[in-house]
Motif scaffolding. Structure first.
Motif, short mmCIF file in Angstrom:
data_model
loop_
_atom_site.label_atom_id
_atom_site.label_comp_id
_atom_site.label_asym_id
_atom_site.label_seq_id
_atom_site.Cartn_x
_atom_site.Cartn_y
_atom_site.Cartn_z
N GLY A 129 40.89 47.24 33.71
CA GLY A 129 40.85 48.28 32.69
C GLY A 129 39.49 48.95 32.62
N ALA A 130 38.42 48.18 32.80
CA ALA A 130 37.08 48.76 32.80
C ALA A 130 36.91 49.71 33.98
N GLY A 131 37.46 49.33 35.15
CA GLY A 131 37.38 50.22 36.30
C GLY A 131 38.15 51.52 36.07
N ALA A 132 39.33 51.41 35.44
CA ALA A 132 40.12 52.62 35.15
C ALA A 132 39.38 53.52 34.16
N TYR A 133 38.71 52.92 33.20
CA TYR A 133 37.95 53.72 32.23
C TYR A 133 36.80 54.44 32.92
N ALA A 134 36.08 53.75 33.83
CA ALA A 134 34.98 54.39 34.55
C ALA A 134 35.49 55.55 35.41
#
Length: 645
Positions: A16-21
């Motif tokens: 999820g953090a990667g998708a947000y970035a």
């Protein structure tokens, strides 16, 4: 299994953090070259931060195979205990890093090091013995086992017991304490002021410990005067509170009252005596604050005024139609009683008074010689919205106190009262889109036939005090200058206000904080003279005083009673002088806590040896923090080079 669960939780969060970035750089930011790399850097930073928050345990433990030793270095460890009469420190044979057997304990506790030598906890004189911080640090850093060397006279047994029940590694106690004959004075309660020749109520708190019941003599001696004594039997680990009445001397001035206990075979003289100072003479008056609609303002304002003036301060908060609660929560008083307190105050402060406060309060507000008024700012004559400080300072008696402080960027005030008398403004306020023509005063100073008055013309000054930094400094300086102006009117001047030690009893060599309002932003000369001819007098000191009237100097290292003379050399009131007494006393109550014998049993039952492989928490490694800083710095550099902010 716990590690598997942690990583199973981390994986979707990291995704999820990667998708947000990716969303930030490919949907929100301006398209630039290298945004894929910057998105990966941000995703890696967020994933690492999530991993640190989850704090998984990694294989390997810091100092694996080395038992950590925590050594109690509090003063009680140097008191002979037990039938052999040896001190626990001598019996332990353990030394902390950098000290030899028999050396005094360090002045500061050392905790959380990977050195396999003993880690000291506790502290020097007056700091008590707290094991919980050192034990928590050892467990957090992955100690394979913990060995505690102590006499079990701990100030935090509840916290230690909670840690022991959660510990996953063996913790064993080496109990070196034992029975000891000792009595001490834990407290001496006295009023700060008393009239000459009158009797004042006092209370002495004594404690004692002995294998057999003993009689303890309690003495209370007034400096150069009467002596009172009695016999008590506190018993083993017992405490007693003894109320008494003490007659003060007939001569005005400060006087020292000393409580002392005497018991045959006392093993520790460091807790046998305790001294307090009472000012004999007429009361100096007080700061009285009355709030009809309490908010955050009384909480901050009352403390600042008490600190900068040196006067006792009392606050009353309205809790009913005819009821006011004291700010310390001690009692509820009627409106008539509070009005009398307000009328007799040396400095009166009213916060949000009603338009018709009643005849008693109206008479008090008219008769008080010094009044600070903070009116309601939600009426029809108050401006709506937020108002900010104008950059310039108008000429006023307080301008020198505020000079040099940044006025821009401070929290805004609200409810500016537009109409009012044309008096001396202290600060100017402007609306967000206004100019100098729209400026309104935030505070007014003016003289009346009945005395000096200061009146706020806006609300929300507490916003400046609620955070550290320039805004809190401005808040303190503003009310310090206003109080100094109100009190310097020549009407019944306050004796020695702002020119005395903050605490008249200090430990040897400890910093002596001075309240020196008359020498604010100037210099103060202090002379000390000992009452003991064998003690050479300390050298004369010249102290630099800050703009709030604060100064500091080290206390003499020789215990005793010193008489001080202070004179203002430079400052708002040069030539102002005052005298008093300073007591230098070495006192500790390290033998007051009852030995926590149950901790050894709890440790033995709760922290059994673990057969699990050695593991160390991720937060105990320095590498993740260095990597996180590197990732953040790399993304910042890449953004700058690509033109992004």
């Amino acid at each position: 299994m716990p590690g598997t669960v942690t990583f199973a939780l981390w994986l979707p969060l990291a995704a999820g953090a990667g998708a947000y970035a990716w969303w930030c750089y490919f949907r929100r930011e301006t398209p630039v070259r290298g945004r894929t790399g910057m998105a990966l850097l941000r995703a890696a930073s967020l994933a690492l931060l999530l991993l640190l928050l989850l704090d998984p345990a990694l294989p390997g433990r810091e100092g694996a195979g080395v038992e950590w030793t925590l050594l109690d270095v509090s003063p009680s460890m140097d008191v002979p205990q037990g039938p052999e009469g040896e001190t626990p420190r001598h019996r332990s044979g353990v030394t902390a890093p950098g000290e030899r057997s028999g050396d005094p304990p360090p002045s500061k506790p050392v905790t959380g090091t990977s050195d396999p030598a003993a880690i000291p906890f506790g502290g020097a004189l007056g700091e008590g013995s707290r094991l919980a911080p050192a034990l928590a640090r050892a467990l957090e850093r992955g100690a394979p086992a913990v060995h505690v060397v102590t006499d079990l006279r701990l100030d935090d047994p509840v916290e230690v017991e909670a840690l022991l029940r959660q510990a996953a590694v063996p913790v064993r106690f080496d109990d070196l304490g034992g029975p000891v004959v000792n009595a001490g004075v834990a407290g001496l309660t006295l009023p700060a002021w008393g009239r000459a020749g009158e009797e004042v109520e006092a209370e002495v708190q004594v404690f004692g410990t002995a294998p057999d019941p003993v009689a303890v003599t309690v003495e209370v001696r007034v400096e150069g005067g009467a002596r009172w004594d009695t016999l008590v039997a506190p018993g083993s680990g017992g405490e007693r509170r003894i109320p008494l009445r003490i007659r003060l001397p007939d001569a005005p001035g400060p006087v020292a009252l000393r409580a002392r206990v005497v018991v045959p075979g006392d093993a520790h003289p460091g807790d046998d005596a305790l001294t307090r100072v009472v000012q004999v003479g007429p009361p100096p008056g007080a700061i009285v604050l009355v709030s009809w609609q309490p908010d955050w303002e009384p909480r901050f304002l009352l403390g600042v005024l008490a600190e900068v003036t040196g006067l006792p301060a009392r606050g009353f908060l309205r809790v009913g139609p005819d009821r006011f609660l004291t700010t310390d929560g001690g009692e509820v008083m009627s409106a008539a009683e509070v009005a009398v307190e307000l009328e007799e105050a040396r400095l009166a402060v009213v916060h949000r008074p009603p338009a018709e406060p009643g005849p008693a309060f109206a008479r008090a507000l008219e008769r008080t010689p010094r009044l600070l008024r903070l009116p309601r700012t939600d009426g029809p004559d108050a401006g709506r919205g937020e108002w900010y400080l104008a950059p310039g300072l108008p000429p006023s008696p307080v301008a020198g106190e505020l000079a040099g402080l940044p006025l821009a960027g401070l929290p805004p005030l609200s409810g500016v009262i537009r109409e009012g008398e044309a008096n001396t403004p202290v600060l100017l306020l402007v609306p967000p889109a206004g100019d100098d023509a729209d400026a309104r005063p935030a505070l007014l100073l003016y003289d009346t036939p009945g005395g000096r008055r200061a009146e706020a013309r806006a609300g929300g000054f507490w916003r400046w005090a609620i955070r550290e930094g320039p805004s809190r400094e401005l808040y303190r300086r503003l009310w310090s200058g206003v109080a100094a102006w109100l009190l310097s009117d020549g009407i019944a001047p306050v004796r020695d206000v702002g020119l005395a030690p903050v605490e008249p009893v200090v430990a040897p060599g400890a910093p002596v904080a001075w309240r020196a309002g008359p020498a604010a932003a100037g210099t103060l000369r202090v002379r000390l003279a000992s009452g003991d001819p064998a003690v050479p007098p300390p050298a004369e000191a010249r102290l630099s005083v800050d703009s709030l009237g604060r100064a500091a100097q080290p206390a003499p290292t020789a215990p005793g009673l010193y008489r001080w003379e202070a004179e203002v050399l430079t400052g708002p009131a040069p030539g102002t002088a005052a005298t008093g007494i300073l007591v230098v006393e070495a006192h500790d109550v390290d033998l007051l806590p009852v030995r926590a014998l149950h901790l050894a049993e709890v440790a033995q039952a709760a922290s059994a040896p673990s057969s699990a492989p050695a593991r160390r928490p991720l937060r105990g490694h320095p590498a993740p923090y260095l990597l996180l800083l590197g990732l953040l710095a790399a993304e910042w550099v890449a953004r700058r080079r690509s033109g992004l902010r």
